[in-house]
Design an enzyme around this catalytic site. Structure first.
Site, PDB file in Angstrom:
ATOM      1  N   SER A 284       0.850  -1.187   0.000  1.00  0.00           N
ATOM      2  CA  SER A 284       0.000   0.000   0.000  1.00  0.00           C
ATOM      3  C   SER A 284       0.882   1.231   0.000  1.00  0.00           C
ATOM      4  O   SER A 284       2.045   1.180   0.395  1.00  0.00           O
ATOM      5  CB  SER A 284      -0.890   0.019   1.240  1.00  0.00           C
ATOM      6  OG  SER A 284      -0.147   0.424   2.388  1.00  0.00           O
ATOM      7  N   ASP A 285       0.319   2.354  -0.452  1.00  0.00           N
ATOM      8  CA  ASP A 285       0.969   3.621  -0.146  1.00  0.00           C
ATOM      9  C   ASP A 285       0.811   3.836   1.358  1.00  0.00           C
ATOM     10  O   ASP A 285      -0.006   3.192   2.020  1.00  0.00           O
ATOM     11  CB  ASP A 285       0.337   4.763  -0.941  1.00  0.00           C
ATOM     12  CG  ASP A 285       1.310   5.924  -1.155  1.00  0.00           C
ATOM     13  OD1 ASP A 285       2.276   6.036  -0.376  1.00  0.00           O
ATOM     14  OD2 ASP A 285       1.097   6.717  -2.079  1.00  0.00           O
ATOM     15  N   CYS A 286       1.594   4.738   1.894  1.00  0.00           N
ATOM     16  CA  CYS A 286       1.706   4.815   3.352  1.00  0.00           C
ATOM     17  C   CYS A 286       0.481   5.479   3.977  1.00  0.00           C
ATOM     18  O   CYS A 286       0.254   6.681   3.798  1.00  0.00           O
ATOM     19  CB  CYS A 286       2.988   5.539   3.733  1.00  0.00           C
ATOM     20  SG  CYS A 286       4.435   4.666   3.103  1.00  0.00           S
TER      21      CYS A 286
END
Length: 759
Positions: A284-286
């Site tokens: 995932s993106d953060c």
């Protein structure tokens, strides 16, 4: 013997590096509980080995492995790790990267939008290779991971987007070629048994805004048509994954058509793993997993864990999964099989990187910071990349390049005239040095420097001094533009005009100058510098992106003719009024009168611009012959042939050409250097569909191939393009690639070089 301080420090750094290297060389299969097990059997595939390893884990050991900083598993001799390392245009600051002794700095190449302007596939590959060499040296010192979250291949849909300069620009075809060149450069190397450094195609997909109105990237639902998805949003990711063989994908913050990207099984398990044969890991993106629940309000807290894992995401950059997974497993919301599948993907990547296998058989472990970082070869590559990033847009009367013998004084003016870290843009590391434009130009002639104003340019107190310097000097180099104080992650622009009073600075300096004026535009995103284009008193314009550690030298060399500019704009430079009534939230590339969308990019916007995509001239002149088209069969192409080509190609064919996509015909052209200087030229071929297709949302024209060639004065060479069916077909309203009947035209720049009739 007492060593001099500098030598003593160097010796201490090398000694420290060797100690850390020795520690880093310990691998789980060298010794400990896993040694001698089937997990360490190198005759097995990485997938089998990873599966066997996951079978050995207890449930309580699995949970801490699901985020970007997994805990160690002491029982099996597995150490802690950090998945998040950055290397967009050089090893960069990030949780996994440590710039301290012995790894003090890394080569800082130009920001991606600049190297994209080179249109040079071999350069993109070489930069990837150099970065991965330095990445391995950092990793061997224990100061970086081996999974780097690069490249960013979202398209520059809207010129206001703050992160557009991280990308290769607005064109899906060129962006895909960048990805399929850079990714193998990073991942492949001298050792065929191991991946050198894993890349990550991001951000998948439809992410190209930070905040607009009451929406941010964390809660935005991007409404994307199937036509835009197939010919604009997905092709670069297809090329990155299917052609480039990237080992990583990052799912984005936003939702697409109601489904958050990190919970979207269709795009992760369906398209990436199903159609494109992706065999790596998806992060995932953060904070994006938290967004699924908290901002998109897509599902419940526990169900979010199940949804993202079953959709195909493997690791959470954040702590959401780690926090809720124990409860989701306990209450049966999340099946353990979903966790196991994710862990298999993660461990398989680590095994392919050699992180488990004995050290003595891994040549990449011999790379050190002292010997392999910022080498003379890498310094030269960074300089060449900056040189090829220079785009010459205006040269009235052939005034430039300047003569060192005739120019005795030079005024260097502007907010970016003495830029240093500005030249690195964002996602950068510690550079070994930064040559500013002022420093580079000062190597040639005596200079007078006046900033004029900072990049925001709200204070005009130095304008008078700038005009006086221009009046006194033999020539002026005026460096204007943007910086990450204006365009950056989390920071979109509201206007694409020159910031503050920069326009007035140009006007006043040009009016006062007694000699030629060159306007150098240092910026990432599109900016309206038509004032410089329109002023007769400004004889030259160069666009340079954010040119990295050697930017000042490259600019100076272009100004004084030691190099011949060969770059071409990788994105349209729009007039400021283009965005007046255009919503950033309108995801359509095609014109839409109801939303005031006039069309996006050169493919769909027919209106006036400052300079178009692909613009760029040289200090010499090139011409192109109109070639004979070479193909199997006649000049005409029947629908039967076209449909057969589509039907026999694999499903991956729909998005972008693949290595296994058959060529439909060959286009040849002869390029001649008619000038007096040696120079490189980028030959871009555009396909223009029949006029009858204009009402169906088809592109005005599309980039279908490009090559870069170097020619001496008077020299000619043949260039050949093997064009697949993409060059004579389009994506229809249903999102399906189909051939279009009628006369197709093929252009090199604005020159017609061939016509093909499909019927």
């Amino acid at each position: 013997m007492k060593l001099p301080p500098a030598l003593l420090l160097a010796s201490m750094l090398c000694l420290g590096e060797l100690v850390q290297l020795a520690e880093a060389l310990d691998r789980p299969c060298d010794k400990g509980p896993l040694a001698g097990t089937s997990v360490c059997d190198v005759s097995e595939t990485p997938r089998v080995r990873a599966t066997l390893l996951v079978l050995m884990l207890e449930t309580a050991e699995k949970i801490p492995l699901m985020d970007n900083s997994p805990a160690p598993v002491p029982r099996l001799g597995i150490g802690a790790y950090q998945w998040w390392s950055e290397a967009l245009h050089g090893v960069a600051n990030s949780p996994g990267v440590n710039f301290s002794a012995p790894t003090l700095y890394a080569t800082s190449f130009p920001q991606v939008i600049g190297t994209s302007a080179s249109f040079n596939k071999s350069l993109w590959h070489a930069i990837g290779s150099a970065i991965s060499t330095e990445a391995r040296a950092f990793n061997n010192a224990g100061h970086a991971g081996l999974t780097f979250w690069t490249p960013n291949i979202n398209l520059m849909r809207d010129p206001r987007w703050g992160r557009g300069h991280e990308t290769p620009g607005e064109d899906p075809f060129a962006t895909g070629i960048y990805a399929s060149s850079f990714v193998p450069g990073m991942q492949e190397g001298e050792d065929p048994h191991y991946v050198k450094a894993a890349t990550c195609c991001k951000h998948y997909y439809g992410y190209d805004m930070e905040a607009s109105g009451n929406k941010t990237r964390h809660d935005f639902d991007a409404l994307i048509s199937v036509q835009d998805e197939a010919d604009s949003y997905l092709p670069a990711f297809h090329s990155c994954v299917y052609n480039g063989k990237s080992l990583g994908i990052m799912c984005s913050y936003n939702a697409v058509n109601g489904v958050p990207s990190c919970a979207n099984a269709r795009i992760m398990n369906g398209i990436a793993r199903g159609q494109w044969n992706f065999s790596g890991y998806i992060t995932s993106d953060c904070g994006a997993v938290s967004d699924v629940f908290a901002n998109h309000q897509y599902t419940s807290a526990y169900q979010t864990v199940t949804d993202v894992l079953q959709a195909g995401m493997d690791t959470d950059c954040g702590n959401y999964v780690g926090h809720f997974l124990p409860y989701a497993l306990q209450n049966g919301t999340t099946p353990i099989d979903a966790v196991d599948d994710a862990l298999v993907h993660l461990f398989e990547v680590q095994i392919r990187l050699g992180m488990f296998d004995p050290a003595q058989n891994q040549s990449y472990l011999n790379l050190t910071w002292a010997s392999n970082v910022n080498t003379p070869a890498h310094q030269q590559l960074a300089l060449e990349a900056a040189q090829q990033s220079v785009v010459l847009l205006k040269n009235s009367g052939g005034v430039f390049p300047l003569s060192k013998s005739k120019i005795q004084s030079l005024a260097v003016i502007g907010p970016n005239a003495n830029a240093s870290t500005t030249m690195q843009a964002n996602y950068y590391g510690v550079a070994p040095y930064l040559v500013t434009p002022l420093q580079g130009l000062s190597k040639y002639v005596p200079t007078t420097y006046v900033e004029g104003c900072n990049v925001q340019c709200t204070n005009t107190n130095e304008f008078k001094a700038a005009a006086a310097a221009a009046a006194a000097a033999d020539a002026v180099v005026l460096v204007i533009g943007l910086s990450i104080a204006i365009e950056a992650e989390g920071l979109d622009r509201t206007s694409i005009d020159l910031p503050g009073q920069q326009k007035q600075l140009i006007q006043q300096v040009a009016a006062a100058a007694k000699g030629p004026v060159l306007c150098v535009v240092m910026a990432g995103g599109s900016v309206d510098f038509s004032v410089a284009r329109n002023l007769d008193a400004v004889q030259g314009i160069m666009w340079v992106g954010y040119p990295g550690q050697s930017g000042g030298d490259a600019i100076a060399q272009a100004v004084f003719g030691e190099i011949n500019p060969s770059g071409r704009l990788p994105h349209t430079q729009y007039l400021a009024n283009y965005t007046n009534n255009l919503s950033m939230l309108d995801m359509s590339w095609r014109p839409n009168s109801t939303s005031n969308n006039l069309g996006r990019s050169y493919r769909f916007f027919p209106g006036p611009v400052v300079y178009p995509y692909g613009a760029g001239i040289s200090y010499t002149n090139f011409s192109y012959t109109q070639p004979e088209r070479q193909a199997d069969g006649s000049m005409n192409q029947s629908f039967d042939d076209l449909w057969a080509a589509i039907a026999t190609a694999e499903s991956n064919f729909e998005y972008s050409p693949s290595a296994d996509t058959p060529a439909l015909f060959t286009l040849n052209a002869t390029v001649t250097n008619n000038g007096t200087r040696t120079g490189a030229v980028t030959v871009i071929v555009y396909a223009v569909p029949p006029a009858s297709a204009s009402t169906l949302g088809y592109p005005i024209r599309s980039n279908v191939g490009f090559q870069k060639v170097m020619l001496n004065p008077g020299q000619a060479t043949d260039v050949s393009f093997s064009l697949p069916v993409h060059a004579i077909s389009v994506v229809n309203l249903a999102g399906i690639r189909v051939p279009v009947g009628g006369t197709w035209q093929y252009m090199i720049g604005d020159e017609l070089v061939a016509k093909v009739l499909a019927h």
